[in-house]
Design an enzyme around this catalytic site. Sequence first.
Site, PDB file in Angstrom:
ATOM      1  N   TYR A 125       0.819  -1.213   0.000  1.00 36.00           N
ATOM      2  CA  TYR A 125       0.000   0.000   0.000  1.00 36.00           C
ATOM      3  C   TYR A 125       0.854   1.265   0.000  1.00 36.00           C
ATOM      4  O   TYR A 125       0.359   2.353   0.237  1.00 36.00           O
ATOM      5  CB  TYR A 125      -0.931   0.015   1.229  1.00 36.00           C
ATOM      6  CG  TYR A 125      -2.076  -0.972   1.163  1.00 36.00           C
ATOM      7  CD1 TYR A 125      -1.979  -2.149   0.438  1.00 36.00           C
ATOM      8  CD2 TYR A 125      -3.263  -0.729   1.849  1.00 36.00           C
ATOM      9  CE1 TYR A 125      -3.014  -3.059   0.398  1.00 36.00           C
ATOM     10  CE2 TYR A 125      -4.320  -1.638   1.807  1.00 36.00           C
ATOM     11  CZ  TYR A 125      -4.185  -2.799   1.088  1.00 36.00           C
ATOM     12  OH  TYR A 125      -5.227  -3.693   1.056  1.00 36.00           O
ATOM     13  N   LYS A 174       4.791 -14.005   4.664  1.00 39.67           N
ATOM     14  CA  LYS A 174       4.832 -14.912   3.508  1.00 39.67           C
ATOM     15  C   LYS A 174       6.286 -15.021   3.039  1.00 39.67           C
ATOM     16  O   LYS A 174       6.583 -14.942   1.850  1.00 39.67           O
ATOM     17  CB  LYS A 174       3.910 -14.373   2.397  1.00 39.67           C
ATOM     18  CG  LYS A 174       3.659 -15.341   1.236  1.00 39.67           C
ATOM     19  CD  LYS A 174       2.867 -16.565   1.613  1.00 39.67           C
ATOM     20  CE  LYS A 174       2.682 -17.488   0.406  1.00 39.67           C
ATOM     21  NZ  LYS A 174       2.130 -18.808   0.783  1.00 39.67           N
ATOM     22  N   ASP A 207      -1.423 -17.740   4.589  1.00 40.05           N
ATOM     23  CA  ASP A 207      -2.522 -18.608   4.138  1.00 40.05           C
ATOM     24  C   ASP A 207      -2.927 -19.585   5.238  1.00 40.05           C
ATOM     25  O   ASP A 207      -4.117 -19.825   5.468  1.00 40.05           O
ATOM     26  CB  ASP A 207      -2.168 -19.351   2.831  1.00 40.05           C
ATOM     27  CG  ASP A 207      -0.697 -19.706   2.709  1.00 40.05           C
ATOM     28  OD1 ASP A 207       0.127 -19.091   3.407  1.00 40.05           O
ATOM     29  OD2 ASP A 207      -0.356 -20.597   1.911  1.00 40.05           O
ATOM     30  N   ASP A 231      -4.788  -5.925   6.331  1.00 41.43           N
ATOM     31  CA  ASP A 231      -6.077  -5.453   5.829  1.00 41.43           C
ATOM     32  C   ASP A 231      -7.039  -6.640   5.693  1.00 41.43           C
ATOM     33  O   ASP A 231      -8.189  -6.589   6.136  1.00 41.43           O
ATOM     34  CB  ASP A 231      -5.858  -4.780   4.460  1.00 41.43           C
ATOM     35  CG  ASP A 231      -7.066  -3.976   4.009  1.00 41.43           C
ATOM     36  OD1 ASP A 231      -8.043  -3.846   4.785  1.00 41.43           O
ATOM     37  OD2 ASP A 231      -7.037  -3.466   2.874  1.00 41.43           O
TER      38      ASP A 231
END
Length: 335
Positions: A125, A174, A207, A231
Amino acid sequence: MSSQTITVIKGDGIGPSIVEAAIAVLDKAGCQFNYEYVDAGLTALEKTGDLLPAATLDAIARNKITLKGPLTTPVGEGFTSINVTLRKKFNLYSNVRPVISFKGTKARYENIDIITVRENTEGMYSGAGQVVKNEGELAEAMSIVTREGSERIVEFAFELARRENRKKVTIVHKANILKSTSGLFLKTAREVATRYPDIQAVEMIVDNACMQLVMNPQQFDVIVTTNLFGDILSDLCAGLVGGLGMAPGANIGHDCAVFEAVHGSAPDIAGKNLANPSSVILASIQMLEYLGMADKAQKIRAALTDVIASGDRTTRDLGGVHGTTDFTAAMLERL
């Protein structure tokens, strides 16, 4: 403390009605704030031709504490998200989204009490390097992660955990795929975690974190993660306790903080006296805690808990048939 001035942005759509409800609640609880009302979003655009007028930015800078309703950023070219602009301008690097189960909501889970701490200024972002090339055949965006940004958000999460007597911080990443950006975040988070031996640090790939949140959300306490993952995860967490109507958010920097309802402006029900003001009431509870007014925060939380649990004049999303004003009246009676 009693003369604290709060900047108030009522917002668009259902914003004014739910913010007015929250202010009535704060006043009834004896908070004795002064309020400075300013505009942002569509309301400001219509009045001034600007989504974020200079007068609004000045008030936020001057008063340091802002309570805001949902704002509408017009969809299309040239309009930057107002929330993103505020976060960048005032360096509100920490987005704090608590979710707590309330008896009486139509939530699928019970006994949820999770705080998501999301980095607010970097990552996907950051807005850097967004280009569309080859006449729309190729698009690129850049994710920027810094050691400084990672360190301060993870530190914030551990300090919050320690202050609130929480036992565990889950670092969500991740790094197995995004070895550079998520890798730097994870490496920095591990370093910070060693400074807090009293708090359990757990690492989880994003995930898997999503699956674990759905299968066994009670295992989570504080989650800390980067902007995009935060988010998504914070909205997932809101879904565990009955949706965005029960989820407040705080954007906190070094000396400035904005407390808000995290749902949208719901123009379809604006002006119909249907909206549930819980999100912005919960945001004002966060604001009171930030200001060190824990007794007032507790008083309001107890009233809200009782209204929802007893189903006294609750709104449609809570299984009732009442509107904003009735719900607020039920709150005020308990205060």
